[in-house]
Motif scaffolding. Sequence first.
Motif, PDB file in Angstrom:
ATOM      1  N   SER A  86     -13.024  72.485  69.617  1.00 52.73           N
ATOM      2  CA  SER A  86     -13.683  71.559  69.043  1.00 52.73           C
ATOM      3  C   SER A  86     -13.155  71.413  67.636  1.00 52.73           C
ATOM      4  CB  SER A  86     -14.740  70.874  69.342  1.00 52.73           C
ATOM      5  OG  SER A  86     -14.286  70.540  70.570  1.00 52.73           O
ATOM      6  N   LEU A  87     -14.125  72.785  66.956  1.00 54.45           N
ATOM      7  CA  LEU A  87     -13.923  73.216  66.279  1.00 54.45           C
ATOM      8  C   LEU A  87     -12.691  72.826  65.031  1.00 54.45           C
ATOM      9  CD1 LEU A  87     -17.043  76.181  65.874  1.00 54.45           C
ATOM     10  CD2 LEU A  87     -17.236  73.759  64.343  1.00 54.45           C
ATOM     11  N   TYR A  88     -11.917  73.920  65.575  1.00 53.53           N
ATOM     12  CA  TYR A  88     -11.120  73.970  65.725  1.00 53.53           C
ATOM     13  C   TYR A  88      -9.295  73.549  64.929  1.00 53.53           C
ATOM     14  CZ  TYR A  88      -5.697  75.725  65.272  1.00 53.53           C
ATOM     15  OH  TYR A  88      -4.551  75.574  64.565  1.00 53.53           O
ATOM     16  N   ARG A  89     -10.058  72.223  66.110  1.00 53.50           N
ATOM     17  CA  ARG A  89      -9.516  71.145  65.430  1.00 53.50           C
ATOM     18  C   ARG A  89      -9.471  69.509  64.857  1.00 53.50           C
ATOM     19  NH1 ARG A  89      -8.322  68.821  71.714  1.00 53.50           N
ATOM     20  NH2 ARG A  89     -10.686  69.048  71.946  1.00 53.50           N
ATOM     21  N   ARG A  91      -7.723  61.554  59.379  1.00 55.58           N
ATOM     22  CA  ARG A  91      -7.972  62.374  59.621  1.00 55.58           C
ATOM     23  C   ARG A  91      -9.025  63.127  60.996  1.00 55.58           C
ATOM     24  NH1 ARG A  91      -4.807  65.533  55.817  1.00 55.58           N
ATOM     25  NH2 ARG A  91      -6.596  67.085  55.562  1.00 55.58           N
ATOM     26  N   GLU A  92     -10.135  62.881  59.850  1.00 55.71           N
ATOM     27  CA  GLU A  92     -11.029  62.968  60.342  1.00 55.71           C
ATOM     28  C   GLU A  92     -12.070  62.356  61.574  1.00 55.71           C
ATOM     29  OE1 GLU A  92     -14.186  64.772  57.850  1.00 55.71           O
ATOM     30  OE2 GLU A  92     -12.815  64.314  56.392  1.00 55.71           O
ATOM     31  N   ALA A  93     -11.874  61.571  61.245  1.00 54.91           N
ATOM     32  CA  ALA A  93     -12.311  60.446  61.532  1.00 54.91           C
ATOM     33  C   ALA A  93     -11.649  60.079  62.675  1.00 54.91           C
ATOM     34  CB  ALA A  93     -12.690  58.961  61.272  1.00 54.91           C
ATOM     35  N   VAL A  94     -10.528  59.969  63.071  1.00 55.28           N
ATOM     36  CA  VAL A  94      -9.618  59.882  63.569  1.00 55.28           C
ATOM     37  C   VAL A  94      -9.868  61.297  64.854  1.00 55.28           C
ATOM     38  CG1 VAL A  94      -6.576  60.484  65.042  1.00 55.28           C
ATOM     39  CG2 VAL A  94      -7.661  58.805  63.135  1.00 55.28           C
ATOM     40  N   VAL A  95      -9.939  62.432  64.484  1.00 53.78           N
ATOM     41  CA  VAL A  95      -9.951  63.526  65.496  1.00 53.78           C
ATOM     42  C   VAL A  95     -11.455  63.539  66.132  1.00 53.78           C
ATOM     43  CG1 VAL A  95     -10.433  66.214  65.079  1.00 53.78           C
ATOM     44  CG2 VAL A  95      -8.654  64.675  63.981  1.00 53.78           C
ATOM     45  N   LEU A  96     -12.332  63.035  65.316  1.00 55.40           N
ATOM     46  CA  LEU A  96     -13.695  63.098  66.747  1.00 55.40           C
ATOM     47  C   LEU A  96     -13.662  62.294  66.991  1.00 55.40           C
ATOM     48  CD1 LEU A  96     -15.816  64.186  63.053  1.00 55.40           C
ATOM     49  CD2 LEU A  96     -15.566  65.920  64.911  1.00 55.40           C
ATOM     50  N   PHE A  97     -13.135  60.687  66.852  1.00 59.73           N
ATOM     51  CA  PHE A  97     -13.451  59.620  67.687  1.00 59.73           C
ATOM     52  C   PHE A  97     -12.400  60.311  68.989  1.00 59.73           C
ATOM     53  CE2 PHE A  97     -12.793  55.719  68.885  1.00 59.73           C
ATOM     54  CZ  PHE A  97     -13.581  55.128  68.765  1.00 59.73           C
ATOM     55  N   TRP A 147     -10.121  62.345  69.967  1.00 54.41           N
ATOM     56  CA  TRP A 147     -10.180  64.073  70.435  1.00 54.41           C
ATOM     57  C   TRP A 147     -11.130  64.503  70.666  1.00 54.41           C
ATOM     58  CZ3 TRP A 147      -5.764  62.803  67.833  1.00 54.41           C
ATOM     59  CH2 TRP A 147      -5.020  63.003  67.489  1.00 54.41           C
ATOM     60  N   GLU A 148     -12.653  64.474  70.136  1.00 55.79           N
ATOM     61  CA  GLU A 148     -13.354  65.021  70.301  1.00 55.79           C
ATOM     62  C   GLU A 148     -14.180  64.186  71.315  1.00 55.79           C
ATOM     63  OE1 GLU A 148     -13.563  67.900  70.365  1.00 55.79           O
ATOM     64  OE2 GLU A 148     -12.202  68.250  69.185  1.00 55.79           O
ATOM     65  N   ASP A 149     -13.983  62.867  71.250  1.00 58.44           N
ATOM     66  CA  ASP A 149     -14.794  61.031  72.392  1.00 58.44           C
ATOM     67  C   ASP A 149     -16.265  61.195  71.643  1.00 58.44           C
ATOM     68  OD1 ASP A 149     -14.363  59.689  73.736  1.00 58.44           O
ATOM     69  OD2 ASP A 149     -15.593  60.724  76.176  1.00 58.44           O
TER      70      ASP A 149
END
Length: 164
Positions: free
Chosen positions: A21-24, A116-122, A124-126
Amino acid sequence: MAISQADRDWFCDRLRENWTSLYRLARSITGSDADAQEAMAQAAYLAWARFGQLRQREKFRSWLLKIAANEARQLCRRRERTVPLEALGTEPAAPEREPEDHSLWQAVQALPRDQREAVVLFYWEDLPTEEIARIVGAAPGTVRVRLSRAREQLRKWLEVERDG
């Protein structure tokens, strides 16, 4: 303040659990494998240094992601003040590798950093928008707007790719 071996083990286990998650997240902010790894290393160091300040262990993941996001952003700010080697007309030693050969991931990487940050956290990281807001330092409504704009942009790009 001395940290017990049990606390060290707990910290290391949680760090390992969240490493992907940190890497992503760091990769989505920095746009580079090397910069993402540097941001992750710095985040891990800072998290360990500040571990005694963490009051609620159930919030460790959010706390760690926030540190990583801040470190990745700070690294990007430092990089903006430097001249890339490519601008000097020299060839890089090795081409940079893409993390995934996947059109959706590539489209996400083309979004503005805040989206990009919002999409990855929402996605990919759910994470819920309220938790994302705490991590990125924005209001939950702002996060929802960023997600909406990102979805619209991604929809347009992917439709063009599909039809083109």
